[in-house]
Every structure is written in structure tokens, then in C-alpha cells.
Write a protein that holds these residues in place. Structure first.
Motif, PDB file in Angstrom:
ATOM      1  N   TYR A  38      -1.467   8.221  80.964  1.00 58.09           N
ATOM      2  CA  TYR A  38      -1.866   8.292  82.379  1.00 58.09           C
ATOM      3  C   TYR A  38      -2.112   6.843  82.538  1.00 58.09           C
ATOM      4  N   GLY A  39      -1.933   6.163  83.596  1.00 56.71           N
ATOM      5  CA  GLY A  39      -2.307   4.689  83.983  1.00 56.71           C
ATOM      6  C   GLY A  39      -1.487   3.798  84.440  1.00 56.71           C
ATOM      7  N   GLU A  40      -1.802   2.735  85.140  1.00 53.24           N
ATOM      8  CA  GLU A  40      -0.888   2.157  85.969  1.00 53.24           C
ATOM      9  C   GLU A  40       0.096   1.332  85.179  1.00 53.24           C
ATOM     10  N   PHE A  41      -0.283   0.926  83.999  1.00 53.39           N
ATOM     11  CA  PHE A  41       0.761   0.275  83.083  1.00 53.39           C
ATOM     12  C   PHE A  41       2.098   1.052  82.573  1.00 53.39           C
ATOM     13  N   ILE A  42       1.836   2.245  82.743  1.00 52.02           N
ATOM     14  CA  ILE A  42       3.142   2.957  82.359  1.00 52.02           C
ATOM     15  C   ILE A  42       4.039   2.811  83.280  1.00 52.02           C
ATOM     16  N   ASN A  43       3.624   2.951  84.810  1.00 54.14           N
ATOM     17  CA  ASN A  43       4.553   3.017  85.954  1.00 54.14           C
ATOM     18  C   ASN A  43       4.916   1.436  86.127  1.00 54.14           C
ATOM     19  N   LYS A  44       4.163   0.617  85.868  1.00 50.87           N
ATOM     20  CA  LYS A  44       4.563  -0.929  85.834  1.00 50.87           C
ATOM     21  C   LYS A  44       5.673  -1.204  84.693  1.00 50.87           C
ATOM     22  N   PHE A  45       5.505  -0.443  83.719  1.00 51.66           N
ATOM     23  CA  PHE A  45       6.594  -0.603  82.645  1.00 51.66           C
ATOM     24  C   PHE A  45       7.929  -0.236  83.059  1.00 51.66           C
ATOM     25  N   GLU A  46       7.773   1.162  83.363  1.00 47.49           N
ATOM     26  CA  GLU A  46       8.927   2.046  83.829  1.00 47.49           C
ATOM     27  C   GLU A  46       9.763   1.301  84.895  1.00 47.49           C
ATOM     28  N   ASN A  47       9.101   0.790  85.882  1.00 48.52           N
ATOM     29  CA  ASN A  47       9.825   0.167  87.024  1.00 48.52           C
ATOM     30  C   ASN A  47      10.164  -1.172  86.552  1.00 48.52           C
ATOM     31  N   LYS A  48       9.464  -1.851  85.776  1.00 50.08           N
ATOM     32  CA  LYS A  48      10.189  -3.420  85.190  1.00 50.08           C
ATOM     33  C   LYS A  48      11.417  -3.093  84.479  1.00 50.08           C
ATOM     34  N   LEU A  49      11.379  -2.100  83.758  1.00 50.09           N
ATOM     35  CA  LEU A  49      12.510  -1.553  82.927  1.00 50.09           C
ATOM     36  C   LEU A  49      13.861  -1.345  83.624  1.00 50.09           C
ATOM     37  N   ALA A  50      13.410  -0.582  84.735  1.00 54.12           N
ATOM     38  CA  ALA A  50      14.626  -0.030  85.750  1.00 54.12           C
ATOM     39  C   ALA A  50      15.150  -1.173  86.352  1.00 54.12           C
ATOM     40  N   ARG A  51      14.437  -2.166  86.642  1.00 55.97           N
ATOM     41  CA  ARG A  51      14.757  -3.519  87.428  1.00 55.97           C
ATOM     42  C   ARG A  51      15.604  -4.346  86.540  1.00 55.97           C
ATOM     43  N   LEU A  52      15.133  -4.514  85.107  1.00 57.40           N
ATOM     44  CA  LEU A  52      16.019  -5.370  84.429  1.00 57.40           C
ATOM     45  C   LEU A  52      17.275  -4.715  83.898  1.00 57.40           C
ATOM     46  N   THR A  53      17.432  -3.383  83.713  1.00 60.21           N
ATOM     47  CA  THR A  53      18.502  -2.725  83.400  1.00 60.21           C
ATOM     48  C   THR A  53      19.447  -2.204  84.511  1.00 60.21           C
ATOM     49  N   LYS A  54      18.650  -2.487  85.793  1.00 58.24           N
ATOM     50  CA  LYS A  54      19.541  -2.034  87.131  1.00 58.24           C
ATOM     51  C   LYS A  54      20.052  -0.449  87.059  1.00 58.24           C
ATOM     52  N   SER A  55      18.905   0.072  86.593  1.00 60.97           N
ATOM     53  CA  SER A  55      19.179   1.721  86.472  1.00 60.97           C
ATOM     54  C   SER A  55      18.268   2.402  87.649  1.00 60.97           C
ATOM     55  N   HIS A  56      18.518   3.681  88.024  1.00 59.77           N
ATOM     56  CA  HIS A  56      17.727   4.128  89.272  1.00 59.77           C
ATOM     57  C   HIS A  56      16.188   4.127  88.845  1.00 59.77           C
ATOM     58  N   GLN A  57      16.098   4.558  87.473  1.00 63.79           N
ATOM     59  CA  GLN A  57      14.620   4.546  86.938  1.00 63.79           C
ATOM     60  C   GLN A  57      14.607   4.829  85.486  1.00 63.79           C
ATOM     61  N   ALA A  58      13.366   4.676  84.980  1.00 69.30           N
ATOM     62  CA  ALA A  58      13.288   4.900  83.471  1.00 69.30           C
ATOM     63  C   ALA A  58      11.977   5.653  83.280  1.00 69.30           C
ATOM     64  N   VAL A  59      11.943   6.532  81.984  1.00 75.52           N
ATOM     65  CA  VAL A  59      10.813   7.336  81.680  1.00 75.52           C
ATOM     66  C   VAL A  59      10.334   6.669  80.561  1.00 75.52           C
ATOM     67  N   ALA A  60       9.227   6.430  80.265  1.00 73.24           N
ATOM     68  CA  ALA A  60       8.652   5.721  79.161  1.00 73.24           C
ATOM     69  C   ALA A  60       8.164   6.930  78.155  1.00 73.24           C
ATOM     70  N   LEU A  61       8.735   6.792  76.867  1.00 71.04           N
ATOM     71  CA  LEU A  61       8.311   7.744  75.785  1.00 71.04           C
ATOM     72  C   LEU A  61       7.894   7.204  74.793  1.00 71.04           C
ATOM     73  N   ASN A  62       7.442   8.084  73.947  1.00 71.53           N
ATOM     74  CA  ASN A  62       6.506   7.425  72.458  1.00 71.53           C
ATOM     75  C   ASN A  62       7.674   7.042  71.460  1.00 71.53           C
ATOM     76  N   SER A  63       8.990   7.218  71.532  1.00 66.96           N
ATOM     77  CA  SER A  63       9.703   6.757  70.695  1.00 66.96           C
ATOM     78  C   SER A  63      11.354   7.033  71.058  1.00 66.96           C
ATOM     79  N   GLY A  64      12.294   6.139  70.329  1.00 67.71           N
ATOM     80  CA  GLY A  64      13.526   6.439  70.684  1.00 67.71           C
ATOM     81  C   GLY A  64      13.904   7.655  70.298  1.00 67.71           C
ATOM     82  N   THR A  65      13.598   8.389  69.130  1.00 56.58           N
ATOM     83  CA  THR A  65      14.088   9.457  68.897  1.00 56.58           C
ATOM     84  C   THR A  65      13.699  10.743  69.691  1.00 56.58           C
ATOM     85  N   SER A  66      12.486  10.553  70.328  1.00 61.86           N
ATOM     86  CA  SER A  66      12.079  11.620  71.530  1.00 61.86           C
ATOM     87  C   SER A  66      12.894  11.267  72.415  1.00 61.86           C
TER      88      SER A  66
END
Length: 378
Positions: A32-60
Motif C-alpha cells: 500500500y502506498g502512493e508510489f505503487i499508484n504512481k508507478f502503475e500510472n507512469k507505466l500505463a502512460r509509457l506503454t499507452k495501455s489502459h492501466q497496469a497492475v504492479a506485481l512482485n515478479s514477472g512470473t507472478s
């Protein structure tokens, strides 16, 4: 061994320290925390996707993606063979069965022709695949137009394993955004890192909402803990996201630097017989996470392993390309469609140091080692 020149080393020369301290000061270090939201929003903007979900690994992310695509016990999922085991292992986590497909020589990724052969073969056996996993190896985009056509023709959802391809594009569209779901990895050696982490992206809002729900132990929005489904502890933590946000701020510049590193290798090696680079097709723009080469031993006089050892002795890290999954003992007997392309790439290939802070002088040292060895047979 501490390498003088590591294969792919993280660089923290931006806002990482500032954001980490801010995360610590906030008291929110877990999921929980503001950086998770900021990271997800920044990644979505960079990739031009609707949204991103930040997870603990690529395998997850891969595990969740397959779950969201409905993969379960007995289901078959087509996966390219020439990739890291994490591309296929989550199929087995869910009780599914991987079906491996060989590569093509133009990008080293999944062969569209062999993919269609595999689809038709499995349908003829009454086992229509539940999903297709395509991988963008070392950052190089696969032949997405052809692969998407096949996925759509047979109504099979496509999952993009873009773990190595953050910042890569195909026909001006970001890798990871073509399929029903895309995933990224932010492991320590990737082009950007969160220490360990990953993300799932999609333009389907219901997929994103379900991914967030399942990745947070499927906890219901109640003032006490209640669970209607089995969930997973897969969310990225706020501290990792603070590092990732700072890294994302430099993504475009780092893609340019990795591409420059690849270009310099090509210039330094252009007169070396028997050494070839991973091709980049017109319309593709690889992030060149790793620069990779093939070594024709009959022309060079040395194999990929001999060169690896020569570099190792000088404190320079290199690495074999992925051993095809259909040749891995753990997957013995799994159906495979294709020939020897992936196997040939493994037997001849080597990954070279590609960190963003690699200098031209560093690369020249590597070239001189190869040139000295080539001179022995000239």
C-alpha cells in the motif's frame, strides 16, 4: 565472481534515493502506498495501455494472466520453446499442459507458420489451445502481425510475455499491448528494475480489476478479512515501486543507450568472420536489453563456450542464450512443433555485456579479445 564488466547491471543515477526516502518517511513499505499508484500510472502512460497492475515478479504476472484467461487442469497452452522457463512454468502451476513451438530465424521468436501447424494439430486432436504465449526475446519484437492473425483466426487469446521488452515497439506500438494481456519483468538485470518485480497490463478493465483483487489475497472490501476466492500475495510493495518510478523516468533514454551499445558492437565486429547479430526487422524497434550474437565455429575457430570462458578469465560476464524448453529434462516428452532453429541458436549463441553505463572502451576490450583469437586462424 565480481565481474569487471557484468552482463546487465542496474544503474541508479536519478531519483531513486529521493523516492526511497520518501517511501520510508511515509511509513508505507508494504503493498500500500502512493508510489505503487504512481508507478502503475507512469507505466500505463509509457506503454499507452489502459492501466497496469504492479506485481512482485514477472512470473507472478504470467501466473495471474493465465488464470485470468481461464487456464485450468488439462488445458493446453502453446508457448514458444526458445525462452526462459518462467514463460512455461505457470502453465504447469495451473495444471495445464504446455505445447512448445520452434522459432524462426528472422527474429528468433515464435514461428507463425509452426504456430498455425500446432494449433491445427491440437484442434484435430480435440484439444483446442486455451491460450498462446509469445515472447519478445532479449527485447526483440516477434512477428506480431502474423501471430495476431492466427490467434484471431482461431479465437485463441494471446498472452504477450514482454518480460525482456519494456520499451520495445512493433510498428510504433509498444510490446505488451497487442495481446489480451501483456506482462513485464523488472528483475535486477532488466532494462529497468524494481529490485524484483513485474507488471500485468491490459485494455480490458475487468481483467485489470480481477488481477488487482487476486494479487491482494482476494480480500473483500470489508472492515474485516473475508475471502470468497483463493488469492495470491503478488502485489508489488511501495518501496520497490518507488525505485521503479525513478527508473521509468529514464526508460526512453536507456532504450536509446542500449540501442547505441548494440550499434557499437556491430561496428566493432563488422569485419569479424563468423559472427552474426540477432536481426531486427523493419518496423521493429528493440530495446536491445541484451546484445546477442551467433558464432559460426568453422569460421571463427572458437565456439560460444570458448569465447564465454575467454571473457570470464578477463572478468567479463557473458551468457548462453536460453536452452529450448523442449530440450529441458523437466519437460521431457512435451509435444514440440518445429525443427532445430531454437536448438541451433542455443548451441551458437552468446549474450554480451549490455549495461547502460557500458563505455565504448569497454566494448573495444571485448572486440580486442575476439580479434586476438581470430588472428590465430588467419
Amino acid at each position: 565472481m565480481a565481474y569487471t564488466l557484468p552482463l546487465s547491471f542496474p544503474v541508479f543515477d536519478g531519483n531513486e534515493s529521493l523516492y526511497i526516502q520518501q517511501a520510508i518517511n511515509s511509513g508505507h513499505l508494504a503493498t500500500y502506498g502512493e508510489f505503487i499508484n504512481k508507478f502503475e500510472n507512469k507505466l500505463a502512460r509509457l506503454t499507452k495501455s489502459h492501466q497496469a497492475v504492479a506485481l512482485n515478479s514477472g512470473t507472478s504476472a504470467l501466473h495471474l494472466a493465465l488464470l485470468l484467461l481461464g487456464v485450468g487442469p488439462g488445458d493446453e497452452v502453446i508457448c514458444q520453446s526458445f525462452t526462459f522457463c518462467a514463460s512455461a512454468n505457470p502453465i504447469v502451476y495451473l495444471g495445464g499442459n504446455p505445447i512448445f513451438v520452434d522459432s524462426e530465424e528472422e527474429t528468433w521468436n515464435m514461428s507463425p507458420e509452426l504456430l498455425e501447424d500446432a494449433v491445427l494439430s491440437r484442434i484435430a486432436l480435440g484439444k483446442k489451445p486455451k491460450a498462446i504465449i509469445v515472447v519478445h526475446l532479449f527485447g526483440m519484437p516477434a512477428k506480431m502481425r502474423e501471430i495476431l492473425e492466427i490467434a484471431e483466426k482461431y479465437s485463441i487469446p494471446l498472452l504477450e510475455d514482454a518480460a525482456e521488452a519494456v520499451g520495445s515497439t512493433y510498428r510504433d506500438t509498444n510490446c505488451g499491448t497487442f495481446g489480451k494481456i501483456g506482462i513485464f519483468s523488472f528483475n535486477g538485470n532488466k532494462i529497468i528494475t524494481t529490485g524484483g518485480g513485474g507488471a500485468l497490463i491490459s485494455n480490458d478493465v475487468s481483467v485489470l480489476e480481477k488481477a488487482k483483487y487476486l494479487s491482494s489475497q482476494a480480500r473483500e472490501e470489508l472492515p474485516y478479512y473475508q475471502h470468497l476466492e483463493i488469492g495470491y500475495n503478488y502485489r508489488m510493495n511501495n518501496l520497490a515501486a518507488s525505485i521503479g518510478l525513478a527508473q521509468l523516468e529514464k526508460l526512453n533514454g536507456w532504450v536509446s543507450k542500449r540501442r547505441l551499445i548494440n550499434e557499437r558492437y556491430r561496428i566493432l565486429f563488422e569485419d569479424f568472420p563468423g559472427i552474426k547479430f540477432q536481426p531486427e526487422l523493419e518496423g521493429s524497434n528493440s530495446n536491445y536489453w541484451l546484445t546477442t550474437i551467433l558464432i559460426e565455429e568453422k569460421e571463427t575457430g572458437f565456439s560460444n563456450d570458448k569465447l564465454r570462458i575467454m571473457l570470464f578469465k578477463k572478468g567479463i560476464e557473458s551468457r548462453f542464450l536460453w536452452k529450448p524448453l523442449h530440450l529441458q529434462p523437466v519437460y521431457h516428452g512435451v509435444p514440440f512443433y518445429g525443427g532445430k532453429i531454437a536448438e541451433k541458436l542455443f548451441l551458437k549463441g552468446l549474450c554480451l555485456p549490455s549495461s547502460v553505463n557500458l563505455t565504448f572502451d569497454d566494448q573495444r576490450i571485448i572486440a580486442e579479445i575476439i580479434e586476438k583469437e581470430l588472428s590465430k586462424i588467419s
